[in-house]
Scaffold this motif. Structure first.
Motif, PDB file in Angstrom:
ATOM      1  N   MET A   1      42.376  44.094  46.911  1.00  0.00           N
ATOM      2  CA  MET A   1      43.635  44.826  46.982  1.00  0.00           C
ATOM      3  C   MET A   1      43.370  46.250  47.462  1.00  0.00           C
ATOM      4  N   GLU A   2      44.249  46.739  48.307  1.00  0.00           N
ATOM      5  CA  GLU A   2      44.124  48.112  48.778  1.00  0.00           C
ATOM      6  C   GLU A   2      44.721  49.065  47.751  1.00  0.00           C
ATOM      7  N   ASP A   3      44.294  50.321  47.812  1.00  0.00           N
ATOM      8  CA  ASP A   3      44.712  51.311  46.829  1.00  0.00           C
ATOM      9  C   ASP A   3      46.224  51.456  46.739  1.00  0.00           C
ATOM     10  N   GLN A   4      46.910  51.543  47.878  1.00  0.00           N
ATOM     11  CA  GLN A   4      48.364  51.729  47.832  1.00  0.00           C
ATOM     12  C   GLN A   4      49.064  50.516  47.245  1.00  0.00           C
ATOM     13  N   GLU A   5      48.537  49.338  47.513  1.00  0.00           N
ATOM     14  CA  GLU A   5      49.108  48.119  46.937  1.00  0.00           C
ATOM     15  C   GLU A   5      48.972  48.138  45.416  1.00  0.00           C
ATOM     16  N   ILE A   6      47.835  48.605  44.921  1.00  0.00           N
ATOM     17  CA  ILE A   6      47.624  48.708  43.476  1.00  0.00           C
ATOM     18  C   ILE A   6      48.594  49.726  42.881  1.00  0.00           C
ATOM     19  N   ARG A   7      48.715  50.891  43.516  1.00  0.00           N
ATOM     20  CA  ARG A   7      49.653  51.917  43.018  1.00  0.00           C
ATOM     21  C   ARG A   7      51.081  51.364  42.959  1.00  0.00           C
ATOM     22  N   ASN A   8      51.479  50.686  44.022  1.00  0.00           N
ATOM     23  CA  ASN A   8      52.836  50.128  44.065  1.00  0.00           C
ATOM     24  C   ASN A   8      53.052  49.093  42.967  1.00  0.00           C
ATOM     25  N   ARG A   9      52.075  48.242  42.743  1.00  0.00           N
ATOM     26  CA  ARG A   9      52.208  47.219  41.691  1.00  0.00           C
ATOM     27  C   ARG A   9      52.348  47.864  40.322  1.00  0.00           C
ATOM     28  N   ILE A  10      51.590  48.925  40.071  1.00  0.00           N
ATOM     29  CA  ILE A  10      51.664  49.623  38.785  1.00  0.00           C
ATOM     30  C   ILE A  10      53.066  50.197  38.585  1.00  0.00           C
ATOM     31  N   VAL A  11      53.562  50.911  39.575  1.00  0.00           N
ATOM     32  CA  VAL A  11      54.896  51.525  39.468  1.00  0.00           C
ATOM     33  C   VAL A  11      55.967  50.443  39.348  1.00  0.00           C
ATOM     34  N   GLU A  12      55.858  49.398  40.150  1.00  0.00           N
ATOM     35  CA  GLU A  12      56.842  48.308  40.106  1.00  0.00           C
ATOM     36  C   GLU A  12      56.895  47.653  38.731  1.00  0.00           C
ATOM     37  N   LYS A  13      55.740  47.328  38.175  1.00  0.00           N
ATOM     38  CA  LYS A  13      55.706  46.656  36.871  1.00  0.00           C
ATOM     39  C   LYS A  13      56.204  47.572  35.760  1.00  0.00           C
ATOM     40  N   MET A  14      55.862  48.860  35.833  1.00  0.00           N
ATOM     41  CA  MET A  14      56.361  49.795  34.825  1.00  0.00           C
ATOM     42  C   MET A  14      57.878  49.933  34.922  1.00  0.00           C
ATOM     43  N   LEU A  15      58.411  49.938  36.127  1.00  0.00           N
ATOM     44  CA  LEU A  15      59.855  50.016  36.320  1.00  0.00           C
ATOM     45  C   LEU A  15      60.525  48.752  35.792  1.00  0.00           C
ATOM     46  N   ARG A  16      59.954  47.600  36.121  1.00  0.00           N
ATOM     47  CA  ARG A  16      60.510  46.324  35.655  1.00  0.00           C
ATOM     48  C   ARG A  16      60.556  46.281  34.123  1.00  0.00           C
ATOM     49  N   LYS A  17      59.531  46.817  33.472  1.00  0.00           N
ATOM     50  CA  LYS A  17      59.472  46.819  32.009  1.00  0.00           C
ATOM     51  C   LYS A  17      60.156  48.042  31.397  1.00  0.00           C
ATOM     52  N   ARG A  18      60.704  48.907  32.270  1.00  0.00           N
ATOM     53  CA  ARG A  18      61.450  50.096  31.852  1.00  0.00           C
ATOM     54  C   ARG A  18      60.637  51.021  30.947  1.00  0.00           C
ATOM     55  N   VAL A  19      59.430  51.319  31.409  1.00  0.00           N
ATOM     56  CA  VAL A  19      58.562  52.263  30.697  1.00  0.00           C
ATOM     57  C   VAL A  19      58.963  53.665  31.180  1.00  0.00           C
ATOM     58  N   ILE A  20      60.101  54.109  30.682  1.00  0.00           N
ATOM     59  CA  ILE A  20      60.745  55.336  31.145  1.00  0.00           C
ATOM     60  C   ILE A  20      61.190  56.146  29.927  1.00  0.00           C
ATOM     61  N   GLY A  21      61.201  57.459  30.067  1.00  0.00           N
ATOM     62  CA  GLY A  21      61.710  58.320  29.000  1.00  0.00           C
ATOM     63  C   GLY A  21      60.810  58.308  27.781  1.00  0.00           C
ATOM     64  N   ASP A  22      61.387  58.026  26.622  1.00  0.00           N
ATOM     65  CA  ASP A  22      60.606  58.035  25.382  1.00  0.00           C
ATOM     66  C   ASP A  22      59.686  56.825  25.246  1.00  0.00           C
ATOM     67  N   LYS A  23      59.916  55.790  26.031  1.00  0.00           N
ATOM     68  CA  LYS A  23      59.055  54.611  25.977  1.00  0.00           C
ATOM     69  C   LYS A  23      57.752  54.925  26.700  1.00  0.00           C
ATOM     70  N   LYS A  24      56.644  54.569  26.094  1.00  0.00           N
ATOM     71  CA  LYS A  24      55.333  54.833  26.690  1.00  0.00           C
ATOM     72  C   LYS A  24      54.446  53.628  26.452  1.00  0.00           C
ATOM     73  N   GLN A  25      53.396  53.530  27.262  1.00  0.00           N
ATOM     74  CA  GLN A  25      52.392  52.482  27.075  1.00  0.00           C
ATOM     75  C   GLN A  25      51.024  53.049  27.404  1.00  0.00           C
ATOM     76  N   GLN A  26      50.014  52.438  26.822  1.00  0.00           N
ATOM     77  CA  GLN A  26      48.647  52.852  27.107  1.00  0.00           C
ATOM     78  C   GLN A  26      48.267  52.403  28.519  1.00  0.00           C
ATOM     79  N   VAL A  27      47.412  53.182  29.144  1.00  0.00           N
ATOM     80  CA  VAL A  27      46.948  52.873  30.497  1.00  0.00           C
ATOM     81  C   VAL A  27      46.374  51.463  30.549  1.00  0.00           C
TER      82      VAL A  27
END
Length: 93
Positions: A1-27
């Motif tokens: 996987m290329e770096d940008q593809e990995i970055r996009n997957r991370i952001v996409e999955k966090m958005l899908r799981k709504r890890v936004i605002g007060d919600k947080k998750q470990q790296v």
């Protein structure tokens, strides 16, 4: 996987799981559900880079020894994905 593809997957999955605002998750949790096992080490490095990038929609949250992250906002995540060729998950796109 290329770096940008990995970055996009991370952001996409966090958005899908709504890890936004007060919600947080470990790296390690985010990496575990975002990318295949062979790319997880690189994904952790890329998250560290994204935390220092002002254009990134990911930011550190809280303190302590656990590395917690979340998205700055859904709008920022959508804009990041659109600007970088990522897939915007339903219902955000």
């Amino acid at each position: 996987m290329e770096d940008q593809e990995i970055r996009n997957r991370i952001v996409e999955k966090m958005l899908r799981k709504r890890v936004i605002g007060d919600k947080k998750q470990q790296v390690t949790t985010v990496v575990g559900y975002s990318v295949p096992t062979h790319a997880q080490g690189r994904a952790e490095d890329l998250i560290d880079e994204m935390l220092t990038d002002p254009e990134s929609p990911i930011e550190g949250y809280g303190g302590g020894h656990r590395k917690n992250i979340h998205l700055t906002s859904a709008d920022a995540a959508v804009e990041y994905l659109e600007d970088n060729g990522g897939d915007v998950p339903f219902p955000f796109g």
